[in-house]
Design an enzyme around this catalytic site. Structure first.
Site, PDB file in Angstrom:
ATOM      1  N   GLU A   1      32.645 166.508 -13.078  1.00  0.00           N
ATOM      2  CA  GLU A   1      31.449 165.668 -13.148  1.00  0.00           C
ATOM      3  C   GLU A   1      31.704 164.555 -14.162  1.00  0.00           C
ATOM      4  O   GLU A   1      31.753 164.803 -15.371  1.00  0.00           O
ATOM      5  CB  GLU A   1      30.238 166.492 -13.587  1.00  0.00           C
ATOM      6  CG  GLU A   1      28.973 165.658 -13.755  1.00  0.00           C
ATOM      7  CD  GLU A   1      27.937 166.284 -14.673  1.00  0.00           C
ATOM      8  OE1 GLU A   1      26.748 165.941 -14.550  1.00  0.00           O
ATOM      9  OE2 GLU A   1      28.321 167.106 -15.544  1.00  0.00           O
TER      10      GLU A   1
ATOM     11  N   ASP B   1      31.832 170.928 -15.614  1.00  0.00           N
ATOM     12  CA  ASP B   1      30.620 170.271 -16.083  1.00  0.00           C
ATOM     13  C   ASP B   1      30.946 169.311 -17.225  1.00  0.00           C
ATOM     14  O   ASP B   1      31.826 169.587 -18.054  1.00  0.00           O
ATOM     15  CB  ASP B   1      29.633 171.348 -16.551  1.00  0.00           C
ATOM     16  CG  ASP B   1      28.344 170.774 -17.076  1.00  0.00           C
ATOM     17  OD1 ASP B   1      27.593 170.183 -16.284  1.00  0.00           O
ATOM     18  OD2 ASP B   1      28.092 170.917 -18.301  1.00  0.00           O
TER      19      ASP B   1
END
Length: 601
Positions: A326, A284
């Site tokens: 990401e 993330d």
């Protein structure tokens, strides 16, 4: 699909127009105009009421072409030096189709209204039943679980303990059971790993506030540096122990990844999960890891260096582990994380908007450019493609409920290059927009209220609109549904490896709403034709000045969104440059539809 039933009454007019033909057809193919018209009649009759279909490779010989081919005027290149696909160095994830699942909203096994790991295990056959001969499962071969570690929030991105399962989802035994069941079905499992920050209530941060040994595990200043925000408001937050950096908000303080002790602990934790059998991680906020000043808070060289070291450390013990990040940026930035070795794979944030925009507006050029760039610029297995994810309004909301457009977008994703990721519920056409909770609503399985098969209790969040219609029970029984289309698309992709691993060449077409790409691998190919317009494409002529084609390939329709295979496809005549010159694969491509034609030796 439904096009023919609605517009059959217009056929007389369109037939007369077809027989007149365009100026180009009159000049170049006047003698063939009547033949094309007759073929259009046959196609119209055959396609009425039909649904998307996939024809397995074993049945290709049954569809030998009877349509006229362009006369051969040049000797095509010979197919030589064909590589053995079994000896390919491509990573294991390149030919996978992943499913992004929010455990809290997927399936509740105990009636408390919150999804859990036992519920995920019970519903695995929906994703993939492990039997390649069946077609009533989705067929995905990978699952990304959004955060499952102990957390203080509903979403899980503020971790309290990296080594335990959130008790609302179950425990380690429940996870092991899920992992084993997934692997038995051929499904790889990757976990969301939040390494940029923790919860403000994490024991490390509580100790840091008290001036303990974890003080340097976070980023501190004595006074507010007044840096601009990069993910909302000010990234600096006051506390009794000074100002700490938290890019996203005060409840999620950033870890100090320049501290080798922090890095060592995160590597240890990641390897523990890999030892358990996890196949990789989605990292993330990967661009936010190390900031060095007010103007250098994202995509810093230090961030890439840290990621490269982290990836190398995991691969040292688990060479097959997938490290995907990401990086919410333009493609030129995102692909850099893959080409420099910072990540194995990165999410491409350009193809999804191009596919959705093409489905809505008929913009073929932007779509085909993006498809070609994804294939040519990323290394093998380096691009993760998707339509939307858990941070974005759902596809069906973006398309204002237009199911035909949603199907076209799905066609582009699942016949295109890269490793596709499907956000849970996307295959049903669920709607949802900000706030995020409305994008992450419970999954509707049946028509039974109030839980719609998700739970026997009260769902933690109200379901998305129209759960009595948009649910697995209803859509699985309807061969024309979006769910059935996704199943057929994934089945097609799994059956024809060229769609997962082949390169992309854009073909020229006379109409700007025709998106046509050639996928090619070794001596096999697939022609993907998407008519994004509101009118049928009559005898579309396709041209590729030079390309990878070779030999004398045979053409077979393997997917047709508006018909059950349709008429026979014309075999292409390959030019000496490995291209196509005025190739007419089919007499007619229905409006708002997709056709995939396989080329085999």
């Amino acid at each position: 699909m439904q096009y023919f039933g609605r517009h059959a009454r217009r056929f007389t007019d369109s037939l007369s127009q077809l027989m007149v033909g365009s100026g180009r057809l009159r000049r170049r193919r006047a003698g063939r105009a009547v033949m094309v018209s007759i073929a259009a009649v046959v196609l119209l009759a055959a396609c009425a009421g039909q649904t998307p279909s996939v024809i397995p490779p074993s049945s290709s010989d049954a569809l030998a072409s009877t349509a006229p081919a362009t006369p051969v005027t040049q000797t095509p290149p010979a197919c030589s030096g064909i590589a053995d696909p079994a000896s390919s160095d491509a990573p294991w994830w390149q030919d996978r189709v992943f499913y992004e699942a929010f455990v809290r909203s997927f399936a509740d096994s105990d009636g408390d209204g919150i999804g859990d790991l036992n519920g995920m295990t019970a519903r695995l056959d929906y994703l993939n039943d492990g039997n390649v001969a069946t077609s009533d499962d989705l067929g995905v071969t990978g699952v990304w679980l959004m955060p499952i570690f102990t957390s203080g929030s509903y979403h899980g991105y503020d971790v309290l303990d990296y080594e335990s399962i959130d008790p609302r989802y179950g425990d380690l035994d429940a996870f092991r059971t899920f992992l084993e069941a997934a692997h038995q079905r051929g499904i790889k499992v990757i976990l969301d790993l939040v390494i940029n920050h923790t919860s403000v209530d994490h024991p490390w941060f509580i100790d840091a506030l008290a001036g303990g040994e974890h003080r340097d595990w976070y980023v501190w200043r004595d006074a507010n540096p007044n840096w601009p925000g990069v993910a909302g408001g000010s990234p600096w937050h006051s506390s009794t122990a000074g100002w700490y950096y938290g890019a996203f908000w005060s409840g999620m303080p950033d870890l100090n990844l320049t501290n080798p002790n922090v890095t060592a602990e995160l590597v240890r934790v990641a390897n523990k999960w890999l030892d358990m059998g996890v196949d990789g991680f989605r990292l993330d906020a990967a661009k936010h890891l190390i900031e060095t000043g007010p103007a250098t808070q994202v995509n810093t060289p230090e961030t890439r260096e840290w990621l490269s070291g982290f990836r190398a450390a995991l691969h040292a013990e688990h060479p097959e582990a997938l490290v995907i990040g990401e990086v919410w940026e333009s493609r030129v930035v995102t692909l850099g994380y893959v080409t420099d070795g910072s990540l194995d794979m990165a999410f491409d944030f350009g193809l999804g908007p191009a596919a959705v925009g093409a489905a809505r507006l008929g913009d073929a050029s932007t779509l085909t450019v993006n498809l070609e760039e994804v294939a040519s610029r990323y290394p093998a297995g380096g691009a993760a493609t998707f339509l939307t994810n858990h941070d974005q309004p759902r596809v069906m909301t973006n398309l204002q409920g237009n199911a035909v457009a949603a199907g076209l977008a799905a066609d582009a994703l699942l016949t295109g290059p890269g490793v596709p990721f499907i956000y849970y519920g996307e295959e049903l056409g669920l709607k949802g927009s900000k706030p995020d909770e409305n994008i992450r609503t419970p999954f509707p399985w049946t028509t039974a209220e109030p839980g719609y098969g998700f739970t026997t209790g009260t769902p933690w969040r109200r379901l998305a609109p129209d759960p009595k219609i948009l649910n697995v029970e209803v859509e699985a029984a309807d061969p024309r549904s979006l769910l059935s289309r996704y199943r057929t698309l994934i089945q097609t992709r799994n059956a024809y490896p060229v769609l997962a691993s082949g390169g992309v060449w854009r073909l020229e077409a006379a109409r700007g709403d025709l998106a046509v790409t050639l996928r090619w691998l070794n001596d096999r190919g697939a022609l993907v034709i998407q008519n994004l317009g509101d009118l049928p494409a009559e005898a579309p002529e396709l041209t590729l000045a030079s390309g990878p084609l070779c030999g004398s390939p045979k053409a077979t329709i393997v997917y047709a969104s508006a018909a059950d295979a349709g008429p026979m496809a014309a075999d292409p005549s390959v030019t000496a440059e490995g291209g196509l010159d005025g190739y007419v694969p089919l007499p007619r491509i229905p409006a708002r539809s997709t056709v995939v034609v396989a080329f085999t030796p």
